[in-house]
Design an enzyme around this catalytic site. Structure first.
Site, PDB file in Angstrom:
ATOM      1  N   MET A   1       0.834  -1.181   0.000  1.00  0.00           N
ATOM      2  CA  MET A   1       0.000   0.000   0.000  1.00  0.00           C
ATOM      3  C   MET A   1       0.879   1.245   0.000  1.00  0.00           C
ATOM      4  SD  MET A   1      -2.819  -1.533   2.645  1.00  0.00           S
ATOM      5  CE  MET A   1      -3.162   0.002   3.417  1.00  0.00           C
ATOM      6  N   CYS A  84      -5.012  -0.683  -9.708  1.00  0.00           N
ATOM      7  CA  CYS A  84      -5.026   0.704  -9.224  1.00  0.00           C
ATOM      8  C   CYS A  84      -5.807   1.592 -10.189  1.00  0.00           C
ATOM      9  CB  CYS A  84      -3.598   1.223  -9.066  1.00  0.00           C
ATOM     10  SG  CYS A  84      -3.592   2.917  -8.461  1.00  0.00           S
ATOM     11  N   LYS A 123      -2.285  -8.680  -9.336  1.00  0.00           N
ATOM     12  CA  LYS A 123      -3.377  -8.270  -8.447  1.00  0.00           C
ATOM     13  C   LYS A 123      -4.334  -7.424  -9.273  1.00  0.00           C
ATOM     14  CE  LYS A 123      -4.470  -5.941  -4.097  1.00  0.00           C
ATOM     15  NZ  LYS A 123      -4.566  -4.488  -4.184  1.00  0.00           N
ATOM     16  N   ASN A 195      -9.225 -10.388  -1.731  1.00  0.00           N
ATOM     17  CA  ASN A 195      -8.874  -9.152  -1.023  1.00  0.00           C
ATOM     18  C   ASN A 195     -10.075  -8.217  -1.029  1.00  0.00           C
ATOM     19  OD1 ASN A 195      -7.594  -6.123  -2.102  1.00  0.00           O
ATOM     20  ND2 ASN A 195      -7.063  -6.848  -0.051  1.00  0.00           N
ATOM     21  N   GLY A 196     -10.148  -7.379   0.021  1.00  0.00           N
ATOM     22  CA  GLY A 196     -11.169  -6.338   0.089  1.00  0.00           C
ATOM     23  C   GLY A 196     -12.091  -6.516   1.287  1.00  0.00           C
ATOM     24  N   GLY A 197     -11.947  -5.615   2.260  1.00  0.00           N
ATOM     25  CA  GLY A 197     -12.881  -5.584   3.374  1.00  0.00           C
ATOM     26  C   GLY A 197     -12.727  -6.719   4.378  1.00  0.00           C
ATOM     27  N   GLY A 217      -5.401  -5.406   3.757  1.00  0.00           N
ATOM     28  CA  GLY A 217      -4.690  -4.145   3.592  1.00  0.00           C
ATOM     29  C   GLY A 217      -4.922  -3.202   4.750  1.00  0.00           C
ATOM     30  N   ARG A 218      -6.070  -2.520   4.713  1.00  0.00           N
ATOM     31  CA  ARG A 218      -6.295  -1.452   5.679  1.00  0.00           C
ATOM     32  C   ARG A 218      -6.423  -1.947   7.106  1.00  0.00           C
ATOM     33  NH1 ARG A 218     -10.975   1.048   2.058  1.00  0.00           N
ATOM     34  NH2 ARG A 218     -11.142  -1.187   1.669  1.00  0.00           N
TER      35      ARG A 218
HETATM   36  C1  LIG Z   1      -3.303   4.086   1.363  1.00  0.00           C
HETATM   37  C2  LIG Z   1      -3.526   2.925   0.428  1.00  0.00           C
HETATM   38  C3  LIG Z   1      -2.582   2.643  -0.529  1.00  0.00           C
HETATM   39  C4  LIG Z   1      -2.750   1.548  -1.392  1.00  0.00           C
HETATM   40  N1  LIG Z   1      -1.761   1.262  -2.282  1.00  0.00           N
HETATM   41  C5  LIG Z   1      -1.862   0.122  -3.025  1.00  0.00           C
HETATM   42  C6  LIG Z   1      -0.798  -0.290  -3.862  1.00  0.00           C
HETATM   43  O1  LIG Z   1       0.267   0.336  -3.934  1.00  0.00           O
HETATM   44  N2  LIG Z   1      -0.966  -1.432  -4.586  1.00  0.00           N
HETATM   45  C7  LIG Z   1      -2.122  -2.184  -4.511  1.00  0.00           C
HETATM   46  O2  LIG Z   1      -2.219  -3.229  -5.156  1.00  0.00           O
HETATM   47  N3  LIG Z   1      -3.134  -1.798  -3.736  1.00  0.00           N
HETATM   48  C8  LIG Z   1      -3.024  -0.685  -2.993  1.00  0.00           C
HETATM   49  N4  LIG Z   1      -4.052  -0.323  -2.162  1.00  0.00           N
HETATM   50  C9  LIG Z   1      -5.281  -1.159  -2.125  1.00  0.00           C
HETATM   51  C10 LIG Z   1      -5.152  -2.266  -1.087  1.00  0.00           C
HETATM   52  O3  LIG Z   1      -4.045  -3.089  -1.357  1.00  0.00           O
HETATM   53  C11 LIG Z   1      -6.391  -3.147  -1.066  1.00  0.00           C
HETATM   54  O4  LIG Z   1      -6.538  -3.757  -2.318  1.00  0.00           O
HETATM   55  C12 LIG Z   1      -7.663  -2.364  -0.754  1.00  0.00           C
HETATM   56  O5  LIG Z   1      -7.468  -1.422   0.282  1.00  0.00           O
HETATM   57  C13 LIG Z   1      -8.782  -3.333  -0.346  1.00  0.00           C
HETATM   58  O6  LIG Z   1      -8.348  -4.201   0.687  1.00  0.00           O
HETATM   59  P1  LIG Z   1      -8.609  -3.885   2.257  1.00  0.00           P
HETATM   60  O7  LIG Z   1     -10.079  -3.695   2.417  1.00  0.00           O
HETATM   61  O8  LIG Z   1      -8.074  -5.102   2.974  1.00  0.00           O
HETATM   62  O9  LIG Z   1      -7.850  -2.647   2.582  1.00  0.00           O
HETATM   63  C14 LIG Z   1      -3.907   0.747  -1.293  1.00  0.00           C
HETATM   64  C15 LIG Z   1      -4.863   1.042  -0.315  1.00  0.00           C
HETATM   65  C16 LIG Z   1      -4.675   2.120   0.547  1.00  0.00           C
HETATM   66  C17 LIG Z   1      -5.711   2.401   1.596  1.00  0.00           C
END
Ligand SMILES: Cc1cc2nc3c(=O)[nH]c(=O)nc-3n(C[C@H](O)[C@H](O)[C@H](O)COP(=O)(O)O)c2cc1C
Length: 309
Positions: A1, A84, A123, A195-197, A217-218
């Site tokens: 991220m 992205c 991804k 992935n996601g949520g 991620g988050r």
């Molecule tokens: C601040 C931030 C930066 C992110 N940067 C990337 C990144 O560089 N590459 C990527 O594949 N996803 C990136 N994401 C997306 C996350 O990897 C993930 O796919 C998305 O937040 C959903 O998953 P989560 O709900 O577990 O966060 C980013 C998300 C956030 C919040």
């Protein structure tokens, strides 16, 4: 991220779990080739494995050059970002918009695979714009698949390419886990990572009944201690078993060492805000971190910070 999972953040996570697979921020091929981000590619070889680097790009030759560089640095996997949705990334013709050009994605993957023997993964999203149906994802994957592409990570939302900010693109399109489960059903030999949520390890275990892996991620960024039982619950190994105070003590020692090496506290301490997640004194913890960064006086405040988690 981006702005999150840098070398310092990954060090913090390795203090909590030895098995979780870590990913770098996306690094663009342009930045690598023009030598702008060599520091961003750096990682702690002794402790950080397993770790993947994520590349952003759409030129097969550039991706091959960068894959060779990343492979020689010792990464365990190279992941291509096809998810992205940001405008800047679309201007560079990479990220999620590549889902509309599976032929090019296929060429990129083959070029990367030919440049290195370490695994190449992608991804992606479940689709783009109005294509959030199961067929779109299945057809996309059928077009890009080759025998050496063994793993696909899918963020279970569409990417809306106009009108939404990247942040909104992580919130507004609904999560459609079913599409990812269907992908696994359609391609049983493919390792599918969802992935996601996904909030925590228990939530992950639910998904693991349907797919092969989960990516978070988050939620771990906002609360790093949620990975403290990943080693036992996901990998059947013994957890490191450190409490918050031990983790923070070890990380602050690392920050002091990094400071000596010229890495400012603003870069290292920004990752600890979530370490007192759920505790009552979040506001004063935050305030003390910011003051410590401003006054550059971690040696003075470290015991107070530790006492607050
Ligand atoms: C601040 C931030 C930066 C992110 N940067 C990337 C990144 O560089 N590459 C990527 O594949 N996803 C990136 N994401 C997306 C996350 O990897 C993930 O796919 C998305 O937040 C959903 O998953 P989560 O709900 O577990 O966060 C980013 C998300 C956030 C919040």
């Amino acid at each position: 991220m981006m702005q999150c999972t840098d070398i310092h953040d990954r060090f913090l996570f390795r203090l909590i779990s030895k098995k979780a697979f870590l990913y770098t921020e996306m690094v663009t091929t342009g930045a690598i080739i023009h030598g702008k981000c060599l520091e961003q590619l750096n990682f702690n070889r002794e402790i950080e494995h397993p770790v993947a680097v994520q590349l952003g790009g759409s030129d097969p030759t550039d991706l091959a050059i960068c894959s060779k560089i990343c492979s020689s640095l010792g990464y365990d996997e190279i992941n291509l970002n096809i998810g992205c949705p940001s405008e800047r990334v679309q201007k560079g013709s990479f990220g999620a918009c590549l889902m509309q050009d599976p032929e090019l994605v296929k060429d990129c993957i083959v070029a990367m695979q030919e440049a290195t023997s370490i695994p190449i993964t992608i991804k992606c999203r479940i689709g783009v714009n109005d294509r959030d149906d199961i067929n779109f994802l299945n057809e996309f994957v059928a077009k890009i698949l080759n025998p050496s592409l063994k793993t696909i990570i899918v963020h279970a939302r569409v990417a809306i390419l106009t009108g939404l900010t990247p942040r909104q693109n992580r919130q507004i399109p609904p999560l459609k886990y079913e599409n990812v489960y269907q992908l696994k059903h359609e391609f049983p030999g493919l390792e599918v990572v969802i992935n996601g949520g996904i909030k925590d390890v228990d939530d992950s275990l639910e998904h693991l009944n349907k797919v092969d892996g989960v990516m978070l991620g988050r939620s771990p960024y906002d609360n790093p201690m949620i990975v403290s039982n990943v080693d036992s619950k996901i990998f059947n190994e013994i957890d490191l078993g450190k409490d918050r105070q031990t983790v923070l003590r070890e990380y602050l020692q690392y920050c002091l060492h990094q400071l000596d090496q010229g890495h400012p506290l603003s870069r290292t301490l920004k990752h600890i805000f979530g370490l007192n997640r759920g505790l009552k004194n979040a506001k004063s913890f935050r305030k003390l971190i910011l003051e410590t960064i401003q006054k550059n006086n971690l040696e003075v405040t470290q015991e107070d910070l530790i006492s607050m988690v």
